[in-house]
Design a protein around this motif. Sequence first.
Motif, PDB file in Angstrom:
ATOM      1  N   CYS A   1       0.845  -1.186   0.000  1.00 12.44           N
ATOM      2  CA  CYS A   1       0.000   0.000   0.000  1.00 12.44           C
ATOM      3  C   CYS A   1       0.886   1.244   0.000  1.00 12.44           C
ATOM      4  N   VAL A   2       0.351   2.327  -0.553  1.00 13.63           N
ATOM      5  CA  VAL A   2       1.118   3.574  -0.577  1.00 13.63           C
ATOM      6  C   VAL A   2       0.267   4.719  -0.041  1.00 13.63           C
ATOM      7  N   LYS A   3       0.957   5.666   0.558  1.00 11.63           N
ATOM      8  CA  LYS A   3       0.353   6.925   0.968  1.00 11.63           C
ATOM      9  C   LYS A   3       1.042   8.016   0.159  1.00 11.63           C
ATOM     10  N   TRP A   4       0.273   8.961  -0.373  1.00  9.60           N
ATOM     11  CA  TRP A   4       0.847   9.956  -1.279  1.00  9.60           C
ATOM     12  C   TRP A   4       0.107  11.283  -1.109  1.00  9.60           C
ATOM     13  N   GLY A   5       0.727  12.347  -1.565  1.00  9.74           N
ATOM     14  CA  GLY A   5       0.075  13.649  -1.485  1.00  9.74           C
ATOM     15  C   GLY A   5       1.027  14.755  -1.868  1.00  9.74           C
ATOM     16  N   GLY A   6       0.585  15.975  -1.650  1.00  5.45           N
ATOM     17  CA  GLY A   6       1.400  17.124  -2.008  1.00  5.45           C
ATOM     18  C   GLY A   6       0.680  18.412  -1.693  1.00  5.45           C
ATOM     19  N   LYS A   7       1.328  19.516  -2.036  1.00  5.76           N
ATOM     20  CA  LYS A   7       0.781  20.823  -1.723  1.00  5.76           C
ATOM     21  C   LYS A   7       1.209  21.822  -2.796  1.00  5.76           C
ATOM     22  N   ALA A   8       0.300  22.731  -3.144  1.00  5.61           N
ATOM     23  CA  ALA A   8       0.611  23.848  -4.039  1.00  5.61           C
ATOM     24  C   ALA A   8      -0.060  25.077  -3.452  1.00  5.61           C
ATOM     25  N   GLY A   9       0.728  26.121  -3.200  1.00  3.35           N
ATOM     26  CA  GLY A   9       0.165  27.284  -2.520  1.00  3.35           C
ATOM     27  C   GLY A   9      -0.255  26.910  -1.114  1.00  3.35           C
ATOM     28  N   SER A  10      -1.510  27.218  -0.750  1.00  6.33           N
ATOM     29  CA  SER A  10      -2.005  26.926   0.596  1.00  6.33           C
ATOM     30  C   SER A  10      -2.853  25.663   0.652  1.00  6.33           C
ATOM     31  N   THR A  11      -3.007  24.969  -0.477  1.00 11.17           N
ATOM     32  CA  THR A  11      -3.875  23.799  -0.531  1.00 11.17           C
ATOM     33  C   THR A  11      -3.053  22.524  -0.618  1.00 11.17           C
ATOM     34  N   GLY A  12      -3.389  21.555   0.245  1.00 10.52           N
ATOM     35  CA  GLY A  12      -2.670  20.297   0.243  1.00 10.52           C
ATOM     36  C   GLY A  12      -3.608  19.109   0.163  1.00 10.52           C
ATOM     37  N   TYR A  13      -3.031  17.948  -0.098  1.00 10.89           N
ATOM     38  CA  TYR A  13      -3.795  16.695  -0.123  1.00 10.89           C
ATOM     39  C   TYR A  13      -2.949  15.605   0.502  1.00 10.89           C
ATOM     40  N   ASP A  14      -3.587  14.779   1.374  1.00 14.83           N
ATOM     41  CA  ASP A  14      -2.921  13.650   2.011  1.00 14.83           C
ATOM     42  C   ASP A  14      -3.826  12.432   1.875  1.00 14.83           C
ATOM     43  N   SER A  15      -3.340  11.408   1.240  1.00 13.55           N
ATOM     44  CA  SER A  15      -4.136  10.190   1.056  1.00 13.55           C
ATOM     45  C   SER A  15      -3.963   9.260   2.247  1.00 13.55           C
ATOM     46  N   PRO A  16      -4.903   8.318   2.408  1.00 12.56           N
ATOM     47  CA  PRO A  16      -4.653   7.213   3.335  1.00 12.56           C
ATOM     48  C   PRO A  16      -3.748   6.194   2.640  1.00 12.56           C
ATOM     49  N   PHE A  17      -3.389   5.125   3.347  1.00  9.87           N
ATOM     50  CA  PHE A  17      -2.712   4.040   2.656  1.00  9.87           C
ATOM     51  C   PHE A  17      -3.728   3.365   1.729  1.00  9.87           C
ATOM     52  N   GLU A  18      -3.378   3.283   0.460  1.00 11.61           N
ATOM     53  CA  GLU A  18      -4.317   2.772  -0.542  1.00 11.61           C
ATOM     54  C   GLU A  18      -3.554   2.229  -1.727  1.00 11.61           C
ATOM     55  N   HIS A  19      -4.305   1.878  -2.783  1.00  9.54           N
ATOM     56  CA  HIS A  19      -3.714   1.293  -3.995  1.00  9.54           C
ATOM     57  C   HIS A  19      -2.786   0.131  -3.621  1.00  9.54           C
ATOM     58  N   CYS A  20      -3.311  -0.735  -2.787  1.00  9.92           N
ATOM     59  CA  CYS A  20      -2.516  -1.851  -2.299  1.00  9.92           C
ATOM     60  C   CYS A  20      -2.402  -2.946  -3.366  1.00  9.92           C
ATOM     61  N   GLY A  21      -1.252  -3.548  -3.442  1.00  6.67           N
ATOM     62  CA  GLY A  21      -1.063  -4.635  -4.392  1.00  6.67           C
ATOM     63  C   GLY A  21      -0.425  -4.211  -5.653  1.00  6.67           C
TER      64      GLY A  21
END
Length: 479
Positions: A459-479
């Motif tokens: 499983c992977v956790k991924w995300g990022g930020k641009a300006g003041s807005t960010g995104y954080d995923s849960p652990f997903e896309h397993c396999g």
Amino acid sequence: MKARLRRSAALLAGSLVPLVLLAGRPASAAPPDPLADAFTRAAATYEVPRDLLVTLGYAETRLDGHGGEPSASGGYGMMHLVSNPTVHSLEQAAQLTGQPVSALKTDDAANIAGGAAVLRAHADALGLDTATREDAGKWYPAVARYGNASSPQVARLYADTVYELLASGVRATTPNGTVTVRPQAVRPDRGAYAKAPDLDRTFAAAAVDYPSAHWAPAHSTNYAVSNRPSDDAIDRIVIHVAQGSYAGTISWFQTGPRANPTSAHYVVRSSDGDVTQTVREKDRAFHAGSYNRRSIGIEHEGFVDNASWFTDAMYRSSAALTRAIADRYGIPKDRAHIVGHVEVPGADHTDPGPNWNWTRYMQFVTGDTGGGNPHTPQSVCGSGYNVIDSAALGSAGTVYLLYNGSNGQNCVTTIKSSSIGTATATSAYLEVQGSTRVTDSGNFAYYAGPIRASGAGKCVKWGGKAGSTGYDSPFEHCG
């Protein structure tokens, strides 16, 4: 029923072909030009006007055989000999010429001969005699039939394109030589096609969503009647390259039912940017898999590996269409919301390909000389990586998760949509379960990343930020 050559043509193919093919050149002849010679031989063998034959092939493929790979509708070679469930001009060419299908697909000379044979068969079926065949204008109905169009109006559009090219002249340079057709005044005799609606000049204002578009509806099985944006919000515009000609693409959308229903809302022509709508925007075209419900699809005449199709007229016309769609639905005019087919999560297509000039296109869309972000998730992560998920970061950018099936690696990048070219705070991260998170953070002009890590079977956790807005995923896309 397959068209057959008349007795005179059959005798010609049976007795004179060896003489034409084997005749030697005088010692003082110019250096050989295999492509020009192939057109000359095929035209003489099947008593087809040579310049018309060249122009027809140019209209279909720009005389690019694409290494034997088929077009979207199953057409092969320079002459676009088609093999699909409803059209069998490739098999017809094999029967008429005695050439194996494999050669017709990959050998330029064989393919050109096959195209000439099929065109002549159409002429014979229409009753063109020896004297009539001397007039290139009389071949119009045969040319219209060659295009395998789904309707008389599309057949007329196809044939008109060929004769317009004949009037303006053609010069095509390929790895196998250069072919030239001088501009010439030919008066096309449209016959029964004169009564068909002219898609180049007629509009159906009540039917189209874009006032400058023509209306040529797709087959009912190639789209889903819907009630967008009431039922499904429209927040993406997907850019495609058709892997085929303008008329051929419209015709393909009108053909059905078939195993793989396909359509797009609009088709744009290379030469002049002409636009035809085939599906209403409220309805779901079948063009972009997981994005069908949320997007408008725009197909562009041409092939991804040949930049000559992507003209200034096409870019400007398509950008005006995109701008109008974006304004109508409040879609941000950025590369997070105006995407290529290749960028759709789960897509297995490569269009619009490396020859599509995103910087120039986005400049036309936005009217901003600074242009849009020229970088895509694939160009940042590299060959073999495909988008499997994404998250919008407001209007500032989009963070993408990609996967490469050949090496089992994931890749994350954040692509900016605002302040393009100016270094601003941007970040991207990737964390494979059981491993340390890797982050790329700083002031970047175009993107953050790429961050690559082997995530196969995890499983992977991924995300990022641009300006003041960010995104954080849960652990997903397993396999």
